[in-house]
Design an enzyme around this catalytic site. Structure first.
Site, mmCIF file in Angstrom:
data_model
loop_
_atom_site.group_PDB
_atom_site.id
_atom_site.type_symbol
_atom_site.label_atom_id
_atom_site.label_comp_id
_atom_site.label_asym_id
_atom_site.label_seq_id
_atom_site.Cartn_x
_atom_site.Cartn_y
_atom_site.Cartn_z
ATOM 1 N N GLY A 8 0.830 -1.214 0.000
ATOM 2 C CA GLY A 8 0.000 0.000 0.000
ATOM 3 C C GLY A 8 0.855 1.251 0.000
ATOM 4 N N ALA A 9 2.071 1.155 -0.551
ATOM 5 C CA ALA A 9 3.054 2.247 -0.425
ATOM 6 C C ALA A 9 2.789 3.428 -1.363
ATOM 7 C CB ALA A 9 4.459 1.701 -0.670
ATOM 8 N N ASP A 47 -0.734 -7.151 -6.422
ATOM 9 C CA ASP A 47 -2.147 -7.120 -6.053
ATOM 10 C C ASP A 47 -2.320 -8.055 -4.868
ATOM 11 O OD1 ASP A 47 -4.890 -7.592 -5.730
ATOM 12 O OD2 ASP A 47 -5.289 -7.203 -7.848
ATOM 13 N N SER A 126 -7.493 -1.827 12.435
ATOM 14 C CA SER A 126 -8.312 -0.621 12.564
ATOM 15 C C SER A 126 -9.044 -0.678 13.897
ATOM 16 C CB SER A 126 -9.349 -0.585 11.436
ATOM 17 O OG SER A 126 -10.336 0.394 11.672
ATOM 18 N N TYR A 139 -15.590 -4.964 6.177
ATOM 19 C CA TYR A 139 -14.359 -4.286 6.603
ATOM 20 C C TYR A 139 -13.997 -4.709 8.033
ATOM 21 C CZ TYR A 139 -11.046 -0.438 7.449
ATOM 22 O OH TYR A 139 -9.923 0.305 7.747
ATOM 23 N N LYS A 143 -10.734 -6.892 9.544
ATOM 24 C CA LYS A 143 -9.778 -6.348 10.518
ATOM 25 C C LYS A 143 -9.731 -7.195 11.795
ATOM 26 C CE LYS A 143 -8.378 -2.875 8.011
ATOM 27 N NZ LYS A 143 -7.053 -2.939 7.386
#
Ligand SMILES: NC(=O)c1ccc[n+]([C@@H]2O[C@H](COP(=O)([O-])OP(=O)(O)OC[C@H]3O[C@@H](n4cnc5c(N)ncnc54)[C@H](O)[C@@H]3O)[C@@H](O)[C@H]2O)c1
Length: 242
Positions: A8-9, A47, A126, A139, A143
Site C-alpha cells: 500500500g506504499a 495485487d 483498525s 471491513y 480487521k
C-alpha cells in the site's frame, strides 16, 4: 542494509511508512497496485488478492535488496455495504485484499525470517476490529480476523526470532475517509459535532499518516525487542470514550 517490504506504499499510511522506513535506514520495497513514486523506495506491482504471486515477489525483493527484516502490511480497501446490500463480490473482495492477502504475504515473508532467526511484522488493522458502525460489516470482519491471525503468527514465529503485531489506527487523514460521492467524513458537520465539539475524540482531530507510520516503524525497529502478539491502538483516544 536490512530490507523492508511495505504494502500500500503508493498512498496514505503505506506511503508514509515507506518514507519513514527508508529514512530509518531500510532498503524499502513498496508494493501496490498503483505506481509507487517515492525517492529511495523500489516500487513493485503487487495485487494483494493474488496470493500465488507472493513467493516470486518476495524472492525478487530479497535478490535485489537483501534479506527482508521488516514487513508492513498496510494496503487495504473499504467496501461499504450494509447487511441488506451486502454483495458476495464486495464481501469477497474485502476479505481477499484485507485479510487473505496480508496473511499469506506475512506467511511468505515470516517463514523466511524464521529460517534466518530474525524479523518483525506489522499488520495494519483498525479500530473497526473491536468497534463498529453500519455499512462496515466486511471491513470490520477483515480487521478482526487479521488481529486474530496476528496473535497466532506471533505465537508460532516468536520462538524463531520473529515479532508480529498489529497497529490499529482511528480516523486518519487519507483518501480512505472520502466516500464514493466525494464527501470527506473528516469535513462533515457530524465529525465536527460528535468528535470535535462534543469530544468523542479526545485529541479533537484526525491523525496524519506519519503519526501512524511512527508506531509501525517503532514496532519494526531493532528497538522493539519484547513487544509481540499485541494490538497497538493509535486512535487519539477515540476508543477510550463511550
Ligand atoms: N484512513 C483511515 O482512517 C484508516 C483507519 C484505520 C485503518 N486504516 C487502514 O490503513 C491502511 C491504509 O489505508 P489508507 O488510509 O492509507 O488508505 P489509502 O487508500 O490512502 O491507501 C491504501 C493503499 O492500498 C493500495 N491497495 C488497495 N488495494 C490493493 C490491492 N489489491 N493490492 C495492493 N495494494 C492495494 C491502494 O492503491 C493504496 O495505495 C488500510 O489497511 C486501512 O484499512 C485506515
Amino acid at each position: 542494509m536490512p530490507s523492508a517490504i511495505v504494502t500500500g506504499a503508493a498512498n496514505g499510511i503505506g506511503r508514509a511508512t515507506a518514507e519513514r522506513l527508508a529514512a530509518d535506514g531500510f532498503a524499502v520495497a513498496g508494493l501496490d497496485i498503483e505506481p509507487v513514486e517515492l525517492p529511495g523506495v523500489r516500487g513493485m506491482h503487487c495485487d494483494m488478492s493474488e496470493l500465488e504471486s507472493f513467493a516470486a515477489i518476495v524472492e525478487s525483493v530479497e535478490r535485489e535488496l537483501g534479506p527482508v527484516e521488516a514487513l508492513a502490511n498496510v494496503a487495504g480497501i473499504a467496501v461499504n455495504e450494509t447487511l441488506a446490500d451486502l454483495t458476495i463480490a464486495g464481501y469477497r473482495r474485502q476479505l481477499a485484499v484485507s485479510l487473505d492477502g496480508p496473511i499469506f504475504l506475512a506467511r511468505a515473508v515470516g517463514l523466511r525470517m524464521a529460517a534466518r532467526g530474525r524479523g518483525r511484522i506489522v499488520n495494519v488493522t483498525s479500530v473497526h476490529a473491536h468497534h463498529s458502525e453500519a455499512a462496515a460489516l466486511a471491513y470490520g470482519a477483515s480487521k478482526a480476523g487479521l488481529e486474530a491471525a496476528t496473535r497466532v503468527m506471533a505465537i508460532e514465529l516468536g520462538p524463531r526470532g520473529v515479532l508480529v503485531n498489529d497497529v490499529a489506527p482511528g480516523f486518519t487523514n487519507t483518501r480512505m475517509s472520502i466516500s464514493e460521492d466525494g464527501t470527506n467524513e473528516l469535513d462533515t458537520e457530524w465529525f465536527a459535532d460528535v468528535y470535535q465539539r462534543y469530544g468523542k475524540l479526545p485529541l479533537r482531530r484526525a491523525a496524519e499518516p506519519p503519526e501512524i507510520a511512527a508506531t509501525i516503524a517503532y514496532l519494526l525497529s531493532p528497538a522493539n525487542t519484547y513487544v509481540t502478539g499485541t494490538s497497538v491502538l493509535v486512535d487519539g483516544g477515540l476508543t477510550a470514550t463511550f
